[in-house]
Design an enzyme around this catalytic site. Structure first.
Site, PDB file in Angstrom:
ATOM      1  N   ASP A  76       0.824  -1.207   0.000  1.00 18.06           N
ATOM      2  CA  ASP A  76       0.000   0.000   0.000  1.00 18.06           C
ATOM      3  C   ASP A  76       0.859   1.258   0.000  1.00 18.06           C
ATOM      4  OD1 ASP A  76      -2.301   1.563   0.105  1.00 18.06           O
ATOM      5  OD2 ASP A  76      -2.337   1.580   2.291  1.00 18.06           O
ATOM      6  N   ASP A  79       2.053   1.834  -4.092  1.00 17.62           N
ATOM      7  CA  ASP A  79       1.218   2.140  -5.257  1.00 17.62           C
ATOM      8  C   ASP A  79       1.078   3.640  -5.495  1.00 17.62           C
ATOM      9  OD1 ASP A  79      -0.347   2.614  -3.054  1.00 17.62           O
ATOM     10  OD2 ASP A  79      -1.958   1.239  -3.610  1.00 17.62           O
ATOM     11  N   GLY A  80       0.991   4.419  -4.403  1.00 18.23           N
ATOM     12  CA  GLY A  80       0.906   5.870  -4.555  1.00 18.23           C
ATOM     13  C   GLY A  80       2.167   6.464  -5.154  1.00 18.23           C
ATOM     14  N   ARG A  84       2.482   8.433  -8.884  1.00 15.24           N
ATOM     15  CA  ARG A  84       3.037   9.774  -9.097  1.00 15.24           C
ATOM     16  C   ARG A  84       4.274   9.730  -9.985  1.00 15.24           C
ATOM     17  NH1 ARG A  84       1.191   9.932  -3.774  1.00 15.24           N
ATOM     18  NH2 ARG A  84       3.182   9.193  -2.957  1.00 15.24           N
ATOM     19  N   ASP A  97      -7.632   1.374  -3.998  1.00 11.08           N
ATOM     20  CA  ASP A  97      -6.737   1.370  -2.847  1.00 11.08           C
ATOM     21  C   ASP A  97      -7.525   1.459  -1.543  1.00 11.08           C
ATOM     22  OD1 ASP A  97      -4.085   1.609  -1.562  1.00 11.08           O
ATOM     23  OD2 ASP A  97      -4.713   3.656  -1.143  1.00 11.08           O
ATOM     24  N   ASP A 101      -8.055  -1.539   1.330  1.00 13.45           N
ATOM     25  CA  ASP A 101      -7.701  -1.306   2.737  1.00 13.45           C
ATOM     26  C   ASP A 101      -8.858  -1.656   3.661  1.00 13.45           C
ATOM     27  OD1 ASP A 101      -5.189  -0.416   2.063  1.00 13.45           O
ATOM     28  OD2 ASP A 101      -5.727   1.699   2.095  1.00 13.45           O
TER      29      ASP A 101
END
Length: 261
Positions: A76, A79-80, A84, A97, A101
């Protein structure tokens, strides 16, 4: 124009893309820009698979279950960054996402409800709070035109603004998940920490390492759920404020039509 209507603004793509058009675009998308195949979304799918593996082993193989669950949670954090770095941010990815969660944590809490039946009501409350808080927050972000539910201005809520800082978010979420994992492992690990470390006596003779982890991470779990309460309350106020602004605008439009007639 009244104060309540001066802050009305367009909500970006939510107002201009028809649902049928959106479905057609998703169906016709090319391989070179297929949102379903964006790298951060592929990471999201792998998280779902790992969570499923963790749930499969949860009732009889705590090592496999814990490893799969922890890896799913750790992904987790990537992925962010991938979204970006590759320019592959997407609304689908953000919702995927968040849903992953919520569902993963809720499944673990369901297991804990059966493992600790006397605390089942508390775990059910935590599931309900987590889902309702994030659902309300996501909707309030959408109706106010925010590009991400993680973008919260400090003038809206300094607590949420601080919480959604990437480092704070990682630490709080990690501590929260580690607390639940510790509760899970407490049902399996009964060897005192003194035996594990090879030391004699003292407080370590009556406590296991999952219990130590639960004690350390418990305050973080409490903080996470305080944030959930704040998030639920702020999202409710935002949605009510949008309702009031839209009602004021509707009254103003009706008054203008009445003058013209």
């Amino acid at each position: 124009m009244t104060k309540s209507t001066t802050h009305l603004r367009r909500r970006g793509s939510i107002d201009v893309v028809d649902a049928k058009v959106a479905v057609d675009l998703a169906t016709a998308q090319t391989y070179s820009e297929n949102v379903f195949l964006f790298v951060p979304n592929l990471i999201g799918y792998s998280r779902i698979i790992l969570a499923a593996v963790a749930l499969h082993y949860m009732n009889y193989h705590p090592i496999y279950s814990t490893l799969a669950y922890c890896i799913s949670c750790l992904l987790d954090a990537f992925d962010g960054h991938a979204a970006r770095a590759l320019g592959q941010t997407s609304k689908f990815g953000a919702v995927l996402d968040m849903v992953t969660d919520r569902c993963t944590t809720s499944c673990l809490l369901c297991y804990l409800s059966s493992a600790y039946p006397n605390w089942a009501l508390a775990f059910q409350f935590l599931i309900s709070l987590d889902f309702s808080s994030h659902y309300m927050h996501m909707n309030s972000s959408l109706v106010t035109g925010s590009r991400s539910h993680k973008q919260v201005d400090s003038d809206v809520s300094w607590i949420l603004s601080l919480y959604y800082d990437s480092r704070t978010l990682f630490l709080v979420c990690a501590g929260n998940e580690l607390f639940y994992i510790a509760l899970y492992l407490m049902k399996w690990v009964h060897t005192p920490l003194s035996v594990t470390l090879g030391v004699n006596g003292g407080i370590l003779s009556n406590i296991t390492w999952p219990e130590v982890m639960a004690i350390l991470c418990g305050p973080v779990c409490f903080l996470k759920n305080v944030v959930n309460v704040v998030q639920l309350w702020k999202a409710s106020k935002v949605l009510v404020g949008v309702d009031l602004a839209e009602r004021a605008k509707a009254r103003e439009e009706e008054a203008q039509l009445a003058k013209k007639s």
